[in-house]
Design an enzyme around this catalytic site. Structure first.
Site, mmCIF file in Angstrom:
data_model
loop_
_atom_site.group_PDB
_atom_site.id
_atom_site.type_symbol
_atom_site.label_atom_id
_atom_site.label_comp_id
_atom_site.label_asym_id
_atom_site.label_seq_id
_atom_site.Cartn_x
_atom_site.Cartn_y
_atom_site.Cartn_z
ATOM 1 N N GLY A 1 13.739 56.469 56.854
ATOM 2 C CA GLY A 1 15.006 56.555 57.561
ATOM 3 C C GLY A 1 15.218 55.439 58.557
ATOM 4 N N ASN A 2 14.121 54.875 59.109
ATOM 5 C CA ASN A 2 14.261 53.797 60.084
ATOM 6 C C ASN A 2 14.842 52.525 59.476
ATOM 7 O OD1 ASN A 2 11.741 53.618 58.661
ATOM 8 N ND2 ASN A 2 11.086 52.051 60.092
ATOM 9 N N LYS B 1 14.686 73.633 54.647
ATOM 10 C CA LYS B 1 15.133 72.293 55.052
ATOM 11 C C LYS B 1 16.421 72.369 55.865
ATOM 12 C CE LYS B 1 15.038 67.723 54.795
ATOM 13 N NZ LYS B 1 13.975 66.928 55.406
ATOM 14 N N LYS C 1 12.533 62.742 49.659
ATOM 15 C CA LYS C 1 12.665 61.407 49.067
ATOM 16 C C LYS C 1 11.337 60.820 48.632
ATOM 17 C CE LYS C 1 12.353 58.824 53.371
ATOM 18 N NZ LYS C 1 10.965 58.402 53.065
ATOM 19 N N LYS D 1 4.567 62.234 52.974
ATOM 20 C CA LYS D 1 4.226 60.892 52.514
ATOM 21 C C LYS D 1 2.799 60.862 51.970
ATOM 22 C CE LYS D 1 7.381 58.727 55.796
ATOM 23 N NZ LYS D 1 8.138 59.982 55.988
#
Length: 316
Positions: A12-13, A129, A215, A277
């Protein structure tokens, strides 16, 4: 000799900016593309995925504010597709500009991507979520009691009540062969944005469903299907760490999947942050012999491509 193929997952960054305006987010993506330019010009086949959390949240607020019989609000899965197109458009412009600055006449293309999930996924029985705007407890309960039993709200860390939706595991990616054809012809492809549009397949019918796919897991599934040998997950830190922010903090530079599983049992990685991740890296590294995953920062993207930076995850 088979060409090197990599899936890059942008955090997102890479899109976040000081404000939510289109101009600010496009500027953030220009800076992202500048970091990616050497990687994209390396001769390696590259597919880029990205997040969309803040963008889809903002879009849902806009949809809610404009909701009326004449302009009814769009469902979540359609909002995911809208942000895929929006961010993809911004990102491909930024990539083209960065490559043009290097004297390269290459173009990026966005593929609006549907990701199949199972209707039997446990996530549909336990939505977790959070998405969209915050509500008061009274507003949330009124919305839940308004007759639509499919909408669930939960209190979110003392900040108010938010709608929660399922986050199912990706089973397949409907456009993976199209994506693979494009990348093998030398094109830069942006795909599975925001985790992809969640759909359920029933014979030849495809139906969108209100859900959000992580994602990193979507990037992992895409990498498996296109038979990439590397998955590079770009986030806010240069390395994965254990005992994070403690005096005993230690960075992990090269680690096996078995070691990471042990750290997960120790609860070393935060839910909703580093944990997905790490899990995606494990899944990809174990999907095929020779697979490698790297978790690092956007700023270290070039070094990660060359194997000189980031936490390298290999099977074992």
């Amino acid at each position: 000799m088979k060409k090197r193929k990599i899936v890059v997952a942008l955090g997102g960054n890479a899109i976040q900016a000081g404000d939510a305006s289109a101009e600010a987010q496009q500027q953030a993506l220009k800076e992202t593309a500048a970091y990616l330019a050497d990687m994209l010009d390396s001769g390696t086949d590259i597919i880029i995925t990205h997040g969309n959390g803040p963008q889809v949240g903002s879009l849902m607020i806009q949809q809610k504010a404009a909701d009326s019989p004449k302009t009814p609000a769009m469902p979540l899965e359609t909002c995911v597709s809208m942000t895929q197109g929006m961010i993809g458009y911004w990102l491909q412009n930024a990539i083209d500009e960065a490559l043009h600055a290097k004297g390269k006449d290459k173009h990026a293309a966005t593929v609006i991507t549907r990701v199949a999930v199972s209707g039997d996924d446990e996530a549909f029985r336990n939505p977790t979520k959070p998405i969209g705007p915050f509500y008061s407890e009274q507003e949330a309960k009124e919305l839940m009691n308004s007759g639509n039993g499919d909408i669930v709200f939960k209190e979110d860390a003392g900040r108010g009540w938010r709608r929660v939706v399922p986050s199912p595991v990706p089973v397949s990616i409907l456009e993976y062969d199209v994506i693979n054809d494009l990348v093998e012809k030398g094109h830069i492809v942006i795909a599975a944005g925001g985790g992809g549009i969640p759909v359920i397949e029933d014979n030849r019918s495809v139906s969108g469903i209100d859900a959000v796919i992580d994602k990193d897991f979507a990037a992992c599934k895409l990498a498996e299907l296109v038979q990439a040998t590397e998955l590079i997950i770009l986030t806010a830190v240069d390395y994965v760490a254990i005992d994070y922010l403690k005096p005993t903090e230690r960075t992990l530079k090269r680690v096996t999947t078995d070691e990471l599983k042990g750290y997960i049992e120790e609860k070393q990685f935060a839910e909703g942050s580093m944990l997905p991740k790490v899990k995606a890296a494990i899944q990809f590294a174990e999907a095929a012999k020779g697979n490698k995953a790297v978790i690092t920062s956007l700023q270290m993207a070039k070094e990660a491509l060359e194997g000189r930076a980031g936490t390298i995850v290999e099977q074992g």
